[in-house]
Design a protein around this motif. Structure first.
Motif, PDB file in Angstrom:
ATOM      1  N   PRO B  36      81.202 -37.121 -22.964  1.00  0.00           N
ATOM      2  CA  PRO B  36      81.074 -35.740 -23.415  1.00  0.00           C
ATOM      3  C   PRO B  36      81.331 -34.765 -22.267  1.00  0.00           C
ATOM      4  CG  PRO B  36      78.920 -36.784 -23.242  1.00  0.00           C
ATOM      5  CD  PRO B  36      79.932 -37.847 -22.965  1.00  0.00           C
ATOM      6  N   ILE B  37      81.696 -33.544 -22.627  1.00  0.00           N
ATOM      7  CA  ILE B  37      82.114 -32.605 -21.582  1.00  0.00           C
ATOM      8  C   ILE B  37      80.952 -32.172 -20.697  1.00  0.00           C
ATOM      9  CG2 ILE B  37      84.059 -31.789 -22.934  1.00  0.00           C
ATOM     10  CD1 ILE B  37      82.524 -29.285 -23.585  1.00  0.00           C
ATOM     11  N   GLU B  38      79.700 -32.399 -21.159  1.00  0.00           N
ATOM     12  CA  GLU B  38      78.562 -32.043 -20.321  1.00  0.00           C
ATOM     13  C   GLU B  38      78.111 -33.217 -19.445  1.00  0.00           C
ATOM     14  OE1 GLU B  38      78.453 -32.585 -23.504  1.00  0.00           O
ATOM     15  OE2 GLU B  38      76.578 -33.508 -24.166  1.00  0.00           O
ATOM     16  N   SER B  70      79.258 -31.186 -13.904  1.00  0.00           N
ATOM     17  CA  SER B  70      79.680 -31.708 -15.209  1.00  0.00           C
ATOM     18  C   SER B  70      81.202 -31.738 -15.330  1.00  0.00           C
ATOM     19  CB  SER B  70      79.113 -30.837 -16.333  1.00  0.00           C
ATOM     20  OG  SER B  70      79.616 -29.526 -16.217  1.00  0.00           O
ATOM     21  N   VAL B  72      82.950 -30.426 -17.631  1.00  0.00           N
ATOM     22  CA  VAL B  72      83.481 -29.120 -18.016  1.00  0.00           C
ATOM     23  C   VAL B  72      83.562 -28.187 -16.800  1.00  0.00           C
ATOM     24  CG1 VAL B  72      81.251 -28.112 -18.730  1.00  0.00           C
ATOM     25  CG2 VAL B  72      83.359 -27.291 -19.749  1.00  0.00           C
ATOM     26  N   GLU B  73      82.609 -28.306 -15.883  1.00  0.00           N
ATOM     27  CA  GLU B  73      82.684 -27.495 -14.661  1.00  0.00           C
ATOM     28  C   GLU B  73      83.863 -27.918 -13.789  1.00  0.00           C
ATOM     29  OE1 GLU B  73      78.476 -26.397 -12.896  1.00  0.00           O
ATOM     30  OE2 GLU B  73      78.351 -28.315 -13.941  1.00  0.00           O
ATOM     31  N   ALA B  76      86.969 -26.404 -15.119  1.00  0.00           N
ATOM     32  CA  ALA B  76      87.078 -24.983 -14.799  1.00  0.00           C
ATOM     33  C   ALA B  76      87.442 -24.784 -13.331  1.00  0.00           C
ATOM     34  CB  ALA B  76      85.767 -24.275 -15.133  1.00  0.00           C
ATOM     35  N   PRO B  81      92.591 -28.129 -18.393  1.00  0.00           N
ATOM     36  CA  PRO B  81      91.810 -28.321 -19.626  1.00  0.00           C
ATOM     37  C   PRO B  81      90.785 -29.440 -19.454  1.00  0.00           C
ATOM     38  CG  PRO B  81      94.140 -28.148 -20.137  1.00  0.00           C
ATOM     39  CD  PRO B  81      94.031 -28.247 -18.634  1.00  0.00           C
ATOM     40  N   VAL B  82      89.717 -29.333 -20.221  1.00  0.00           N
ATOM     41  CA  VAL B  82      88.621 -30.289 -20.092  1.00  0.00           C
ATOM     42  C   VAL B  82      89.102 -31.727 -20.291  1.00  0.00           C
ATOM     43  CG1 VAL B  82      86.420 -30.991 -21.086  1.00  0.00           C
ATOM     44  CG2 VAL B  82      86.930 -28.584 -20.787  1.00  0.00           C
ATOM     45  N   GLY B  83      90.046 -31.904 -21.210  1.00  0.00           N
ATOM     46  CA  GLY B  83      90.541 -33.255 -21.470  1.00  0.00           C
ATOM     47  C   GLY B  83      91.188 -33.889 -20.243  1.00  0.00           C
ATOM     48  N   VAL B  84      91.875 -33.070 -19.464  1.00  0.00           N
ATOM     49  CA  VAL B  84      92.497 -33.578 -18.243  1.00  0.00           C
ATOM     50  C   VAL B  84      91.417 -33.924 -17.212  1.00  0.00           C
ATOM     51  CG1 VAL B  84      94.013 -32.985 -16.315  1.00  0.00           C
ATOM     52  CG2 VAL B  84      94.632 -32.291 -18.638  1.00  0.00           C
ATOM     53  N   ARG B  86      88.496 -34.881 -17.801  1.00  0.00           N
ATOM     54  CA  ARG B  86      87.824 -36.095 -18.279  1.00  0.00           C
ATOM     55  C   ARG B  86      88.585 -37.352 -17.828  1.00  0.00           C
ATOM     56  NH1 ARG B  86      87.466 -35.157 -24.098  1.00  0.00           N
ATOM     57  NH2 ARG B  86      85.296 -34.566 -24.040  1.00  0.00           N
TER      58      ARG B  86
END
Lengths: 208, 127
Positions: B36-38, B70, B72-73, B76, B81-84, B86
């Protein structure tokens, strides 16, 4: 992959001989709360008033998986798309870190909430009583997913005065849904709403 | 988009040194999708010793991981993007540079249990 144990109540155990001597640390646990509501109702302001970092807008990709399981009529030709999403962070203690996610205001992106909603503590649904219809999609979504939520009335100038019960009735909310009156620009006010959500979530969680 | 595509498009191939991978261990799109992104990451002892050999993007992530951070951080901070983020985090976790701390739950919905919620409530009330 070197994942930490995901089961509740189990401490983080370090692997590898050289690390065995170090004192055990409490497990690091991420938590999240969703902040939803209509367009320009104060979601970014709410996140910003609570976050210890400046609220960040980031891009969230919708995965092929989430597109496959949800209604894609709004984006018939796209396999992926990215949407903007705000987030903030509260370091609660040495092991708990809470993230606040402002969900996209545009209704056509509601299907990306599934990934965000999974595992969330709950949601704050912000409402502007001058245009209550805007928060219906969010309320419907969280009720269907049985995700605990509070209704936070952001007191814009000129907000009509209604009793909590009248607000619940107008929005067809269960009687136990907390309703808070708040000002998303004020950190204490936003914190009170967040505490109300966690109290509500705790009440709905069996002791275990 | 598959995670493999995003990884290849960004980096043109593997940039973590080959010695960091053990035989048979490969990136798994399935595993990275489950993150998960968190999810929080922290740099490992291995990262402290060997991160200077990493490609810049990976090294940035390892440096961010000196404090709990995290996915998501990371996205940013790297402006991706968050997917990348991850996928990059999965690469580093697979290579032993990062430890991943997943949300904890004791029900099937994945929501936190009463003990964790109680601690969260105490922490917020103390602010």
């Amino acid at each position: 992959m070197d994942f930490a144990p995901a089961e509740a109540g189990r401490g983080r155990r370090r692997r590898g001989g050289s690390q065995l001597a170090t004192a055990p640390e409490p497990a690091l646990i991420p938590l999240k709360v969703l902040v939803a509501g209509g367009f320009a109702v104060g979601k970014t302001t709410f996140v910003g008033s609570l976050s210890e970092i400046p609220p960040v807008t980031t891009e969230q990709e919708m995965t092929a998986l989430s597109i496959g399981v949800d209604d894609t009529s709004a984006v018939p030709d796209k396999r992926t798309t990215t949407v903007a999403m705000d987030f903030g962070r509260i370091t609660v203690d040495s092991s708990l870190i809470l993230y606040l996610f402002g969900t996209p205001g545009q209704n056509r992106f509601w299907f990306m909430w599934d990934e965000l909603a999974r595992g969330a503590v709950g949601a704050v649904v912000l409402v502007d009583l001058r245009r209550v219809d805007d928060c219906f999609p969010a309320i419907d979504y969280f009720e269907n997913r049985r995700l605990p939520f509070v209704l936070a009335v952001n007191q814009f100038p000129g907000t009509p005065e209604f009793a909590d019960d009248a607000v619940r009735e107008a929005l067809v909310l269960p009687a136990d849904t907390p309703v808070t009156r708040m000002d998303a620009r004020e950190p204490r006010s936003s914190l009170t709403t967040l505490v109300a959500l966690v109290e509500h979530a705790l009440m709905r969680t069996p002791v275990g | 988009m598959t995670t493999g595509d995003s990884y290849g498009a960004r980096s043109g191939g593997r940039v973590v040194p080959a010695y960091a991978f053990t035989a048979g261990r490969t990136r798994s799109a399935g595993q990275s999708q489950d993150m998960p992104i968190e999810a929080l990451v922290t740099a490992t002892e291995l990262a402290g010793r060997h991160s200077s050999s990493l490609d810049m993007e990976y090294r940035s992530i390892v440096e961010l991981g000196c404090q709990p951070v995290s996915v998501v951080e990371i996205g940013a901070a790297l402006r991706v993007p968050v997917g990348v983020a991850r996928v990059l985090v999965s690469d580093l976790a697979n290579a032993g540079y990062l430890k991943v701390h997943l949300p904890q739950s004791d029900d099937t919905d994945g929501r936190p249990g009463s003990e964790i919620l109680g601690r969260l409530l105490d922490g917020l009330r103390a602010r």
